[in-house]
Scaffold this motif. Structure first.
Motif, short mmCIF file in Angstrom:
data_model
loop_
_atom_site.label_atom_id
_atom_site.label_comp_id
_atom_site.label_asym_id
_atom_site.label_seq_id
_atom_site.Cartn_x
_atom_site.Cartn_y
_atom_site.Cartn_z
N GLU A 177 83.36 51.30 26.63
CA GLU A 177 82.30 52.00 25.92
C GLU A 177 81.03 51.16 25.93
O GLU A 177 81.06 49.96 25.61
CB GLU A 177 82.71 52.30 24.48
CG GLU A 177 81.64 53.04 23.71
CD GLU A 177 82.06 53.40 22.30
OE1 GLU A 177 81.41 52.88 21.37
OE2 GLU A 177 83.03 54.16 22.15
N SER A 214 77.60 54.43 21.45
CA SER A 214 77.97 55.72 20.86
C SER A 214 77.20 55.89 19.56
O SER A 214 76.65 54.93 19.01
CB SER A 214 79.48 55.81 20.60
OG SER A 214 79.88 54.83 19.66
N SER A 215 77.15 57.13 19.11
CA SER A 215 76.49 57.43 17.84
C SER A 215 77.32 58.47 17.10
O SER A 215 77.82 59.42 17.71
CB SER A 215 75.08 57.98 18.09
OG SER A 215 74.43 58.26 16.87
N GLU A 274 77.24 54.74 15.03
CA GLU A 274 77.90 53.47 15.31
C GLU A 274 79.24 53.43 14.61
O GLU A 274 79.37 53.84 13.47
CB GLU A 274 77.03 52.29 14.86
CG GLU A 274 76.04 51.86 15.92
CD GLU A 274 75.39 50.54 15.59
OE1 GLU A 274 76.13 49.57 15.29
OE2 GLU A 274 74.16 50.48 15.63
N SER A 297 81.82 55.15 15.51
CA SER A 297 82.58 56.39 15.71
C SER A 297 83.66 56.19 16.76
O SER A 297 83.60 55.28 17.58
CB SER A 297 81.65 57.53 16.11
OG SER A 297 80.92 57.20 17.28
N ASN A 298 84.66 57.07 16.74
CA ASN A 298 85.73 56.99 17.73
C ASN A 298 85.67 58.22 18.64
O ASN A 298 84.72 59.00 18.59
CB ASN A 298 87.10 56.86 17.05
CG ASN A 298 87.39 58.00 16.10
OD1 ASN A 298 87.07 59.16 16.37
ND2 ASN A 298 88.00 57.69 14.96
N THR A 299 86.68 58.38 19.49
CA THR A 299 86.65 59.47 20.48
C THR A 299 86.77 60.85 19.86
O THR A 299 86.60 61.85 20.55
CB THR A 299 87.77 59.28 21.52
OG1 THR A 299 89.04 59.21 20.85
CG2 THR A 299 87.55 58.00 22.33
N PHE A 323 82.46 61.21 17.49
CA PHE A 323 81.13 60.80 17.95
C PHE A 323 80.19 62.00 18.07
O PHE A 323 80.63 63.14 18.27
CB PHE A 323 81.23 60.09 19.31
CG PHE A 323 81.75 60.95 20.43
CD1 PHE A 323 80.93 61.84 21.12
CD2 PHE A 323 83.09 60.89 20.81
CE1 PHE A 323 81.41 62.64 22.14
CE2 PHE A 323 83.58 61.69 21.83
CZ PHE A 323 82.74 62.56 22.50
N TRP A 329 77.49 61.41 20.28
CA TRP A 329 77.38 61.17 21.72
C TRP A 329 78.01 59.83 22.07
O TRP A 329 78.16 58.96 21.22
CB TRP A 329 75.93 61.25 22.21
CG TRP A 329 74.97 60.25 21.62
CD1 TRP A 329 74.13 60.45 20.56
CD2 TRP A 329 74.74 58.91 22.05
NE1 TRP A 329 73.40 59.33 20.30
CE2 TRP A 329 73.74 58.35 21.21
CE3 TRP A 329 75.26 58.11 23.07
CZ2 TRP A 329 73.27 57.04 21.34
CZ3 TRP A 329 74.80 56.80 23.22
CH2 TRP A 329 73.82 56.29 22.37
N ARG A 330 78.36 59.71 23.35
CA ARG A 330 79.07 58.50 23.78
C ARG A 330 78.77 58.26 25.27
O ARG A 330 78.75 59.20 26.07
CB ARG A 330 80.57 58.67 23.57
CG ARG A 330 81.44 57.46 23.90
CD ARG A 330 82.88 57.74 23.50
NE ARG A 330 83.73 56.58 23.65
CZ ARG A 330 84.50 56.33 24.70
NH1 ARG A 330 84.53 57.21 25.71
NH2 ARG A 330 85.24 55.24 24.78
N SER A 380 80.03 55.68 28.51
CA SER A 380 81.05 54.72 28.89
C SER A 380 81.16 54.65 30.41
O SER A 380 80.64 55.50 31.13
CB SER A 380 82.41 55.12 28.29
OG SER A 380 82.82 56.38 28.80
N THR A 390 78.18 64.48 24.99
CA THR A 390 77.35 64.87 23.84
C THR A 390 78.00 66.05 23.13
O THR A 390 78.42 67.02 23.76
CB THR A 390 75.93 65.26 24.28
OG1 THR A 390 75.98 66.26 25.30
CG2 THR A 390 75.19 64.04 24.84
#
Length: 200
Positions: A40, A43-44, A46, A48-50, A53, A55-56, A58, A127
């Motif tokens: 990763e 992400s937003s 901060e 957050s997990n999968t 989130f 957005w992310r 990676s 997103t």
């Protein structure tokens, strides 16, 4: 530990931020479905997990054919960075990815991949609909490219060693392959090849 460098400039009570993330400092973690490894970048919100989130971003290493993780309500953009090709099969048909050509698809789609030329590495932007939107573009420039600040979050991912990045007259960095500059302010990047991710 991730090494970062910071720069601030106050404008309308909002501080610009610039953070350099070095590729060698990123720790690989398992995919959501356990079928591979990913690193990763950002992400937003901060922390957050999968699953939660907005957005992310990676970079994933794909070493075997198989299904992608399902992300309902999420829009995805995948960009092949290394490897000969990747073939995606879904309800909408078959797509052959080539290096440095972004491809968009819905995260809830049932997608499997084939790797006719062996393992690959890819850049991923996700997103969540209604929470964020974004795009990915690839640039190869022989002189610095100006990127104006418009309030969006921007991540510059170097796709080769020695990509220069400068934010105004305050700070400059040299990015090696897969290093990332994460910023909200105006900047110039190049010469070199890089991915530009913009998120609102």
């Amino acid at each position: 530990m991730i090494h970062t460098e910071f720069a601030w400039e106050t404008a309308d009570m909002v501080a610009d931020r610039a953070v350099v993330i070095r590729w060698g400092d990123l720790e690989p973690t398992p995919w959501k479905n356990g079928g591979g490894l990913t690193r990763e970048i950002a992400s937003s919100p901060e922390g957050s997990n999968t699953s939660d989130f907005d957005w992310r971003v990676s970079i994933a290493d794909v070493e075997a054919a198989g299904p992608f993780s399902s992300f309902p309500g999420v829009d995805r953009v995948i960009t092949l960075l290394e490897g000969g090709s990747m073939i995606l099969d879904s309800e909408s048909g078959r797509t052959v990815l080539t290096v440095r050509e972004p491809h968009s698809f819905p995260g809830e789609a049932s997608v499997t991949c084939e790797l006719p030329d062996g393992s690959t590495r890819d850049l991923n932007l996700m997103t969540r609909r209604g929470q964020a939107s974004g795009d990915v573009s690839i640039h190869t420039v022989s002189s610095p490219m100006r990127i104006d600040g418009d309030g969006s979050r921007r991540l510059v991912v170097a796709l080769e060693d020695g990509v220069d990045a400068r934010e105004s007259q305050r700070s400059n960095w040299t990015l090696d392959c897969f290093d990332v500059l994460d910023t909200t302010g105006p900047l110039s990047v190049g010469p070199g090849t890089f991915a530009l991710i913009s998120v609102l």
